[in-house]
Scaffold this active site. Structure first.
Site, PDB file in Angstrom:
ATOM      1  N   CYS A  40       5.968  18.325  62.089  1.00 13.71           N
ATOM      2  CA  CYS A  40       6.480  18.394  63.453  1.00 13.71           C
ATOM      3  C   CYS A  40       6.119  19.757  64.044  1.00 13.71           C
ATOM      4  O   CYS A  40       5.544  20.610  63.373  1.00 13.71           O
ATOM      5  CB  CYS A  40       7.989  18.171  63.461  1.00 13.71           C
ATOM      6  N   CYS A  43       7.576  22.532  62.078  1.00 17.98           N
ATOM      7  CA  CYS A  43       6.834  22.698  60.814  1.00 17.98           C
ATOM      8  C   CYS A  43       5.598  23.568  61.036  1.00 17.98           C
ATOM      9  O   CYS A  43       5.293  24.440  60.218  1.00 17.98           O
ATOM     10  CB  CYS A  43       6.388  21.347  60.264  1.00 17.98           C
ATOM     11  N   ARG A  47       4.825  27.132  59.519  1.00 21.20           N
ATOM     12  CA  ARG A  47       3.560  27.316  58.802  1.00 21.20           C
ATOM     13  C   ARG A  47       2.861  28.589  59.290  1.00 21.20           C
ATOM     14  O   ARG A  47       2.320  29.362  58.499  1.00 21.20           O
ATOM     15  CB  ARG A  47       2.670  26.086  59.032  1.00 21.20           C
ATOM     16  N   CYS A 130      10.889  16.371  64.716  1.00 17.26           N
ATOM     17  CA  CYS A 130      11.627  17.517  64.166  1.00 17.26           C
ATOM     18  C   CYS A 130      13.004  17.125  63.615  1.00 17.26           C
ATOM     19  O   CYS A 130      13.497  17.761  62.694  1.00 17.26           O
ATOM     20  CB  CYS A 130      11.833  18.582  65.244  1.00 17.26           C
TER      21      CYS A 130
END
Length: 173
Positions: A40, A43, A47, A130
Site C-alpha cells: 500500500c 508500505c 520502504r 492500507c
C-alpha cells in the site's frame, strides 16, 4: 560506551547497518513478489524510510573515522528511523482504528525531482489497501512489526549517538 564509540568509527558497524536495511528491503520484496502481497502507499513510504537507513549506512561506510562523515550518517539514520516509526504508527492506526475520515492516499506522492514509483514501479508502486491486514506473525501485522523494528533502530541509534560524547581514555588525563 567507549567501545561503542570506537565500534561506530569502524566500517564493520556501518556494514552491519547496511546489511540490516538490505535484509528488510529483501523481506519487503519477498512479500510483494513471492507471496503476492500488494504493498500500500504507507508500505512504500515505510520502504523509503528503510532505504534512508541503508543510505545512512553507505554514508557512514565512506569514512567512519572522520567525524563529519560519521555524524552525517548518524543524522540520516536517526531521521530515517524516526520517520519510519511515525509512518508505521500511522499505518497501524489505519489498520486497527479504521475511519472514513482518516485514510491513506490512493497513490504514492513523491517529489517531481524523484518520481521513484515511475523509475522503479516494481519497487515503489502501491496497489494495496492500507487498512487491510494481509499478513501476521506472532499476532502482529506487518506495520506493527515495523513499529518494533524502527523503534529498536531509534534506541540503538540513541545509544550510538550518546557514545559519541564519551571522551577517549587517553584524553581524560
Amino acid at each position: 560506551m567507549q567501545m561503542l564509540k570506537t565500534f561506530s568509527q569502524r566500517r564493520l558497524s556501518w556494514l552491519l547497518l547496511l546489511l540490516f536495511a538490505v535484509f528488510f528491503e529483501g523481506c519487503a520484496l519477498f512479500f510483494q513478489h513471492a507471496m503476492n502481497l500488494a504493498p500500500c502507499v504507507m508500505c512504500i513510504y515505510e520502504r523509503i524510510a528503510m532505504f534512508g537507513i541503508g543510505i545512512a549506512a553507505l554514508v557512514g561506510l565512506i569514512a567512519p573515522e572522520v567525524s563529519v562523515v560519521r555524524w552525517s550518517g548518524l543524522a540520516l539514520w536517526g531521521y530515517s528511523a524516526w520517520r519510519g516509526l511515525s509512518l508505521a504508527q500511522e499505518h497501524v492506526g489505519y489498520q486497527f482504528n479504521p475511519s472514513p475520515f482518516a485514510t491513506c492516499d490512493l497513490f504514492v506522492k513523491l517529489p517531481d525531482w524523484a518520481p521513484l514509483n515511475q523509475w522503479a514501479p516494481w519497487l515503489f508502486e502501491a496497489y494495496g489497501d492500507c487498512s487491510k491486514v494481509v499478513w501476521q506473525f506472532l499476532g502482529q501485522s506487518m506495520p506493527q512489526w515495523l513499529v518494533i523494528i524502527f523503534a529498536a533502530n531509534l534506541i540503538v541509534w540513541a545509544v550510538i549517538v550518546l557514545s559519541q560524547f564519551v571522551k577517549s581514555a587517553s584524553n581524560r588525563y
